[in-house]
Design a protein around this motif. Structure first.
Motif, PDB file in Angstrom:
ATOM      1  N   ILE A  15      49.472  -6.938  54.143  1.00 26.89           N
ATOM      2  CA  ILE A  15      48.511  -7.712  53.320  1.00 26.89           C
ATOM      3  C   ILE A  15      48.429  -5.802  52.480  1.00 26.89           C
ATOM      4  O   ILE A  15      48.421  -5.912  50.992  1.00 26.89           O
ATOM      5  CB  ILE A  15      47.422  -8.883  53.824  1.00 26.89           C
ATOM      6  N   LEU A  17      50.303  -3.843  51.766  1.00 21.03           N
ATOM      7  CA  LEU A  17      51.480  -2.929  51.290  1.00 21.03           C
ATOM      8  C   LEU A  17      51.387  -3.953  49.677  1.00 21.03           C
ATOM      9  O   LEU A  17      51.083  -5.418  49.846  1.00 21.03           O
ATOM     10  CB  LEU A  17      52.672  -3.766  52.328  1.00 21.03           C
ATOM     11  N   PRO A  18      51.494  -3.353  49.114  1.00 23.23           N
ATOM     12  CA  PRO A  18      51.707  -3.780  47.459  1.00 23.23           C
ATOM     13  C   PRO A  18      53.651  -4.649  47.770  1.00 23.23           C
ATOM     14  O   PRO A  18      52.834  -5.611  46.611  1.00 23.23           O
ATOM     15  CB  PRO A  18      52.011  -2.912  46.657  1.00 23.23           C
ATOM     16  N   VAL A  20      54.144  -6.853  49.692  1.00 23.98           N
ATOM     17  CA  VAL A  20      53.934  -7.609  50.817  1.00 23.98           C
ATOM     18  C   VAL A  20      52.303  -8.938  50.394  1.00 23.98           C
ATOM     19  O   VAL A  20      52.988  -9.797  49.752  1.00 23.98           O
ATOM     20  CB  VAL A  20      53.899  -7.863  52.586  1.00 23.98           C
ATOM     21  N   GLY A  21      51.636  -8.022  50.409  1.00 22.12           N
ATOM     22  CA  GLY A  21      50.185  -9.101  50.337  1.00 22.12           C
ATOM     23  C   GLY A  21      49.711 -10.636  50.566  1.00 22.12           C
ATOM     24  O   GLY A  21      50.798 -10.842  52.093  1.00 22.12           O
ATOM     25  N   GLY A  22      48.931 -11.259  50.629  1.00 20.22           N
ATOM     26  CA  GLY A  22      48.847 -12.161  51.435  1.00 20.22           C
ATOM     27  C   GLY A  22      50.006 -13.328  51.495  1.00 20.22           C
ATOM     28  O   GLY A  22      50.552 -13.797  51.801  1.00 20.22           O
TER      29      GLY A  22
END
Lengths: 279, 784
Positions: A15, A17-18, A20-22
């Motif tokens: 999460i 990781l910019p 990827v995120g939620g």
């Protein structure tokens, strides 16, 4: 989908990781990946994808765990000798992450069941170890219209490519058909560095994760070649082949067929005779 | 002789070591206070209202203490605490004013005599209570004490017992008169023999506090061998089904309300079958002495002895029990030590007990020893023998030490008791009524179950806050259909002594022989008492009687500033509603005039209403306007378009007389914003603006204007890096671009890292405010 507190904690490093995120994590949790072969390539791929929270992982293998497997097939343990590989694979994946669904197919992938099985998934990892099986996976993914990651390993060298059927260079664009009997030795004759399978399986898992997340550039239209001895990676650009029997201008393969078994293998020692596709 | 009532978990010593190292990390600043709180509270260590002072709550299962345990508690109180011990309404013993670094040593000393504070607080299995007359009361079916011990021994070692959705309270009574309040616990057992076999009626889902309700009878009868399995099955069900997100709706009773009784019972039976297959053994308590108490009366009436002490006649001939009356549950460590020694010398059960009425009782004293014992009791500093009016009172700590308290309940109790002592009310009348007082709507003082119950609240009169109490009457817990007290009225705290005097005199005048106040209430009916209470409800003006604006025990004007969140929100809510209603009235009457002064009369309560939730409680208009801008507009909770109106208000205060002329529409819209925001306020005094803004959009009557940026709130106190940033990221993902998010973070690493990480991801950090309480509030505008 709403992430639970436990999921937020488990997947926090994703999460963060910019890219990827939620929302990305939710895509992984909704993702479905089929791994053909619970062997050297399928082991790291299965473990990492399970850990990553890929919601549904299918695993196809008709083989049981053999002592010679354990040098590289890290999803199985010494205590699993004689146990169907899909069983030990499921146990290990669920132990890493009980959050995910694991579906097992204790059978060979064949022309008559391949499309059926594959169509339940978003992405396929080809973890087979022989040419007929690899061509079958390539063809089946073409007919099922599913992207897949191909990888092959021998001695100290590995190769990989990702294919989006009908859009990018496919396995048959490059190799056309299985090599003539005897032309290429198999792992059981030539040997393979155990960790080579780990490196290549991880590359396949990376491609699967990127595909599900919709981020980065996939390994398409490029064949990645890895040489463990010189420790070098290089990519060879490979264009689509208009004469490809599968996706060319006038394809000659119109339905799925089991390829001939390679006669290169010694029926006494090569397990592809009894157990393909597996290992 | 040392009796071991129950075994403590084998790994407790190790757990204390772990806790000790956590204390060290907290003291060195390595562990944030929020994280440490989660470690200490389930181990029974609470922070008092005074910073740096802590309280250790020691569980005393069934209220039973051996002389050694009593002496150790006294020693701990002298060595580390305030030299005073306090008995709670759950039969625990509390040690107050201890330093945090001493708490591990306190736990070790407790362990050496088989005591623990584990589960003294937090979302745990709390102290298992039992009727203090168990084993001696003529009315009981059999002695329930060993069952309280067995359940304690089974539940305490389970890891899950320390991490429940909310607290889990269990109690045992020996008969239907239910002295241990089994019917208002999460799980209550009432002894009942059937065909000569011991067993229990089982009640569940009861509880006091906000949303109090009596428990439901979930099993008509179970054999005594099932007790541990049932306690464990309910624990598991609660663990699975309790609401962990909403603390205010977490207790077992809400699980009941959500599922309904039939579904709950089905689930319960399923779990019990699971437990049987898991091999959880029958509860192995032997019950040697089953009685048929039909017609026998309760032990409670005290008799005077020739030697001056008052005693209770036990069902065992020749034996008596001595209740020791502690004023509001307090006793000096020195007296507690002496009582422990006296119990060793005189009690044939070798020890004494704590009671729900915050007293002690020494039992199994040979009647012939009374005189000798009486002379020993005379050596105590505190007169525990003769009950004063204060004996009729139970009061929680209230705002004196509790962070949730609104009013100073103990001071109110003392003021009332003094008034009653000075009056001509006879002791018999006083002994027939009981008054329970809580400092806030949380029911630590058990205000729902006394014949007169009071809980602290705040009301606003002419712009000032008045400490007041809600009066509850009509509780009846000694019958199978338990009934909790109902609200009968509200009076200012200052009027309480006179009210109680009136109630007692009214009772005395018409009392039938031997009648309890609860029966008298039933005879007269609620209306009779409402009229009496109404006579005391008026609040005189501040100039006339400033004392009405100060709480008992305090020389300062009453204020809610600095009050924490918690269920005390209930008192705060009423004050806010009051202000909003006042603003509406003023606005309504100002519409015709549109004069600045009238406008300001409406604007001021609108701006003031919510400030209480931010710890601001001022009489000064300039301060109110300034604080409103700081806490609501700067943070984005109220749209910045209202800045113009606020600066007009400031101008008005500085002498620009026309500043607010014709501003009725804007004031009306601001009031609507405040009211909408109030609608999102939760009991922890946090706003949840995002949801409400969405629902406002669909409102057809909403005036046409630029859509205000929605504001969401995230309370990340006690959440460490990087999980706090993870949570902020997830929240932002669910929001629209340009929406605002207010986040409360811990001091130190969190506030250093999170804003920086947000900026590096391209978000805009609008505001960073030090809340000066170890927390920061940052406001983020979503940019991508």
């Amino acid at each position: 989908m709403q992430l639970t507190e436990e999921q937020i904690e488990r997947y926090s490093r994703h999460i963060l990781l910019p890219e990827v995120g939620g929302k990305g994590q939710e895509k992984l949790l909704a993702g479905r990946v089929l791994i053909v072969g619970a062997g050297g390539l399928g082991s790291p791929a299965g473990l990492y994808l399970a850990a990553a929270g890929v919601g549904k992982i299918g695993i196809v293998d008709s083989d049981v765990v053999d002592l010679t497997n354990l040098q590289r097939q890290i999803m199985h343990e010494t205590a699993d000798l004689g146990v169907p590989k899909v069983n030990s694979a499921m146990t290990r994946m669920r132990a890493i992450n009980p959050d995910i669904e694991v579906r097992v197919y204790p059978k060979k992938l064949m022309a008559d069941n391949a499309v059926d099985i594959i169509s339940d998934y978003d992405f396929v990892i080809d973890g087979t170890d022989n040419f007929p099986a690899k061509f079958l996976v390539a063809d089946a993914c073409h007919f099922a219209d599913k992207p897949y990651s191909h990888a092959g390993i021998l001695r100290f060298t590995g190769q990989a490519i990702t294919v989006i059927p009908r859009k990018t260079t496919c396995y048959r664009c490059i190799f056309n058909a299985p090599p003539p009997p005897g032309a290429v030795p198999s792992c059981s004759q030539a040997g393979v560095l155990g960790v080579l399978a780990g490196v290549m399986g991880c590359i396949q898992a990376t491609e699967a994760a990127k595909y599900l997340l919709g981020i980065g550039e996939l390994l398409t239209d490029r064949l990645l070649v890895y040489d463990a001895l010189s420790m070098g990676f290089r990519t060879v650009n490979v264009a689509r082949n208009r004469k490809c029997p599968l996706c060319g201008d006038s394809p000659t393969i119109s339905r799925l067929q089991d390829e001939e078994r390679p006669i290169a293998c010694d029926p006494e020692t090569c397990d592809c005779y009894q157990n393909e596709p597996g290992n | 002789m040392t009796t071991e009532f129950y075994k403590l978990p084998a790994d407790l010593a190790q757990d204390i070591d772990t806790y000790g190292s956590e204390v060290g990390r907290f003291s060195s600043g390595e562990m944030p206070p929020g994280v440490f709180k989660a470690k200490r509270v389930p181990r029974g260590v609470y922070e008092q209202r005074q910073d740096g002072a802590y309280m250790v709550r020691v569980r005393v299962a069934g209220g039973t203490l051996t002389p050694e345990q009593g002496e150790t508690l006294a020693d701990i109180g002298s060595a580390f605490g305030s030299h005073q011990l306090h008995i709670t309404t759950r039969q625990d013993v509390q040690i107050h004013d201890v330093k945090i670094e001493h708490t591990p040593e306190i736990m070790r000393r407790l362990l050496s005599v088989g005591l623990t504070s584990k589960g003294g607080g937090g979302n745990t299995v709390r102290n298992v209570a039992a009727c203090p007359y168990a084993g001696i009361c003529p009315a009981e079916e059999f002695d329930v004490t060993p069952f309280a011990h067995a359940v304690t021994e089974f539940l305490i070692p389970l890891v899950g017992s320390s991490n429940l959705p909310r607290k889990y309270k269990i109690s045992f009574s020996g008969c239907g008169l239910d002295c241990a309040l089994a019917r208002v616990n999460d799980l209550g057992f009432i002894a009942k023999a059937k065909d000569g076999k011991p067993g229990f009626l089982v009640y569940a889902g009861g509880g006091l506090g906000a949303h109090s309700r009596p428990g439901d009878l979930i099993e008509e009868w179970v054999p005594a061998t099932d007790v541990v399995r049932i306690a464990e099955a309910i624990r598991r069900l609660f663990d699975q089904l309790g609401d962990r997100k909403n603390r205010q709706r977490a207790r077992l009773r809400f699980v009941f309300e959500r599922m309904g009784m039939p579904a709950f019972r089905n689930a319960l039976h399923g779990v019990i079958r699971e437990l049987e297959t898991e091999g959880i053994q029958d509860c192995a308590v032997s019950v040697p002495d089953i009685r048929s108490p039909a017609g026998a009366s309760l032990i409670r009436r005290e008799t005077d002895s020739a030697s001056g002490v008052r005693f209770l006649e036990q069902r065992q001939a020749g034996h008596v029990a001595l209740p020791l009356h502690l004023p509001l549950g307090f006793i000096s460590a020195e007296d507690f030590r002496k009582i422990s020694r006296i119990s060793r010398e005189f009690s044939q059960e070798n020890g004494f007990r704590t009671t729900r009425s915050q007293n002690l009782i020494i039992r199994f004293v040979a009647k012939d020893d009374l005189a000798a014992l009486a002379s020993k009791l005379k050596g105590l500093k505190c007169d525990v023998v003769k009950p004063a009016a204060l004996e009729s009172f139970v009061a929680c700590a209230g705002a004196a030490t509790c962070r949730l308290g609104l009013c100073l309940a103990r001071d109110a109790a003392r003021a009332c008791a003094e008034a009653l002592d000075r009056s001509s009310i006879t002791p018999a009348v006083l002994a027939s009524l009981d008054v329970n007082i809580s400092g806030c709507p949380n029911a630590c003082g058990q205000h729902h179950v006394a014949s007169i119950g009071l809980f602290g609240a705040a009301q606003r009169t002419a712009g000032r806050l008045v400490p007041s109490y809600r009066v509850l009457l009509g509780a009846r817990c000694d019958t199978p259909t338990a009934r909790l007290a109902e609200l009968a009225g509200s009076v200012p705290a200052r009027a309480l002594p006179q009210l109680l005097l009136d109630l007692a005199q009214d009772f005395e005048k018409d009392r039938l022989a031997g009648e309890w106040f609860s029966s008298y209430f039933e005879r007269c009916g609620m209306e009779h008492f409402k009229a009496i209470i109404e006579r005391h409800a008026t609040v005189p003006s501040y100039d006339e009687r400033p004392a009405f604006y100060r709480d008992w025990g305090s020389d300062d004007d009453f204020s809610l500033a600095g009050r924490g969140g918690g269920e005390c929100g209930a008192g705060v809510f009423e004050v806010i509603a009051d202000d909003i209603a006042g603003a509406k009235r003023a606005l309504h009457s100002a519409q015709s005039s549109s004069e600045s002064a009238d406008m300001f009369e409406a604007l001021l309560p609108a701006a003031r209403a919510l400030l209480i939730t931010r710890g601001v409680d001022s009489q000064n208009a300039t301060d109110i306007i300034q604080a409103f801008e700081k806490h609501f507009i700067d943070t984005g909770l109220v749209p910045s378009e209202f800045r113009g109106l606020i600066s007009r208000a400031r101008g008005y205060l500085e002498g620009w007389r026309e500043a607010l002329e014709g501003q009725a529409d804007d004031i009306g819209r601001l009031l609507a914003e405040v009211e909408a925001l109030f609608g999102t306020l939760d009991a922890n005094l946090n706003f949840h603006r995002a949801e409400s803004a969405a629902s406002n959009e669909t409102s057809a009557s909403a005036p046409v204007r630029e859509k205000p940026a929605a504001v969401a709130e995230l309370d990340l106190r006690g959440v460490t890096c990087p999980m706090n940033f993870v949570k902020v990221k997830l929240k932002l993902e669910s929001m629209e671009t340009d929406d605002l998010l207010a986040v409360v973070l811990d001091d130190g690493e969190p506030v250093q890292n999170v804003p920086a990480s947000l900026r590096s991801e391209g978000q805009e950090v609008v505001d960073t405010v030090d809340l000066n309480n170890g927390h920061w509030r940052i406001t983020v505008r979503k940019k991508k």
